[in-house]
Write an enzyme that holds these catalytic residues in place. Structure first.
Site, PDB file in Angstrom:
ATOM      1  CG  HIS A 218     -10.947  34.627 -52.790  1.00 12.20           C
ATOM      2  ND1 HIS A 218     -12.109  35.356 -52.922  1.00 12.20           N
ATOM      3  CD2 HIS A 218     -11.351  33.349 -52.516  1.00 12.20           C
ATOM      4  CE1 HIS A 218     -13.157  34.565 -52.739  1.00 12.20           C
ATOM      5  NE2 HIS A 218     -12.717  33.342 -52.496  1.00 12.20           N
ATOM      6  CD  GLU A 219      -9.305  30.127 -52.501  1.00 16.56           C
ATOM      7  OE1 GLU A 219      -9.763  29.577 -51.482  1.00 16.56           O
ATOM      8  OE2 GLU A 219      -9.976  30.305 -53.534  1.00 16.56           O
ATOM      9  CG  HIS A 222     -12.201  31.245 -48.092  1.00 23.20           C
ATOM     10  ND1 HIS A 222     -13.423  31.788 -47.768  1.00 23.20           N
ATOM     11  CD2 HIS A 222     -12.187  31.131 -49.451  1.00 23.20           C
ATOM     12  CE1 HIS A 222     -14.123  31.996 -48.877  1.00 23.20           C
ATOM     13  NE2 HIS A 222     -13.386  31.617 -49.917  1.00 23.20           N
ATOM     14  CG  HIS A 228     -17.329  33.135 -51.239  1.00 29.66           C
ATOM     15  ND1 HIS A 228     -17.685  31.944 -51.848  1.00 29.66           N
ATOM     16  CD2 HIS A 228     -15.973  33.198 -51.342  1.00 29.66           C
ATOM     17  CE1 HIS A 228     -16.603  31.339 -52.292  1.00 29.66           C
ATOM     18  NE2 HIS A 228     -15.556  32.074 -51.995  1.00 29.66           N
TER      19      HIS A 228
END
Length: 271
Positions: A218-219, A222, A228
């Protein structure tokens, strides 16, 4: 005697009278004062104010913004479902981004991105962290024409570290639970870097603690430029969700979003 005491109390000046607590606003949805303050802090952090009209920056407006993001009725009243979402462990990156936090369509311009692991957690062997970071990067690189190259001493595009509390950026960690990690969008300085809260219990399974692969993937999304997603099946959904590791992978929404930034990985052609 009692009449005399009552008479004295009635003669006390107004300035000495105890102030009555102000009633909470309608949007508090019947919460206690402490719970409403926690909700306010959540909204201010993950749905930050912008330079728009004042009424669009009200807490009621931000609550509606959150409800819309999570696909809930936009009542502007804090329901039990909203409260439940607010209490879940999650990523520290806001759900709604303005220009000051993330330039529009931030992305890396090179097809080779370097990364360095600057510090580790005590919960997992360093070799396991190395393996899981590589796996998380491979999950993304399988869909886009980007290669990741690990470096050990020189500067890197993406610096990964475990840290706690106040750690040198504007987003201090808050101990176990709540915010698990955060990452910065592509750019100079902190751009691309990923920070994991060392106070969490990091694991390599889905039955205990916080699964490091889930959060790292997930990170690193980014770090590549993704914000998101409102899709609960997406890796880029902001709240942490437990699941079977064998079923873990990018959703259709994740793939479409990352390929919109970098394009598709060329198909291998065999003779």
């Amino acid at each position: 005697m009692w009449l005399q005491v009552l008479g004295v109390l009635c003669l006390l000046p107004n300035s000495l009278a105890l102030p009555l607590p102000l009633p909470l606003p309608l949007e508090a949805g019947g919460l206690s004062e402490q719970e409403w303050k926690q909700a306010q802090n959540y909204l201010k952090r993950f749905y930050p104010y912008s330079f728009r009209a004042k009424d669009e920056n009200s807490l009621k407006s931000k609550l509606k913004e959150m409800q819309k993001f999570f696909g809930l009725p936009t009542t502007g009243i804090l329901s039990s479902r909203v409260k439940e979402i607010m209490q879940k462990p999650r990523c520290g990156v806001p759900d709604v981004l303005n220009f000051s936090i993330s330039p529009s369509k931030a992305k890396w311009t090179s097809d080779i991105i370097t990364y360095r692991i600057a510090s580790y957690t005590v919960d997992l062997p360093e070799s396991t962290v190395d393996e899981l970071v590589e796996k998380a990067l491979d999950i993304w690189s399988e869909k886009i024409p980007i290669e990741f190259q690990r470096v050990f001493f020189e500067d890197a595009d993406i610096v990964i570290r475990f840290t706690r509390g106040v750690h040198g950026d504007a987003y201090p960690f808050d101990g176990p639970g709540n915010t698990l990690a955060h990452a910065f969008f592509p750019g100079e300085g902190l751009g691309g870097d990923v920070h994991f809260d060392a106070d969490e219990y990091w694991t390599n399974d889905s039955s205990t603690g916080t699964n490091f692969l889930f959060v790292a993937t997930h990170e690193l999304g980014h770090s590549l430029g993704l914000s998101h997603s409102s899709d609960p099946n997406a890796v880029m959904y902001p709240t942490y969700k437990e699941g079977d590791m064998k079923d873990f992978g990018l959703s259709k929404d994740d793939i479409e979003s990352i390929q919109k930034l970098y394009g598709k990985r060329p198909e291998l052609k065999y003779p």
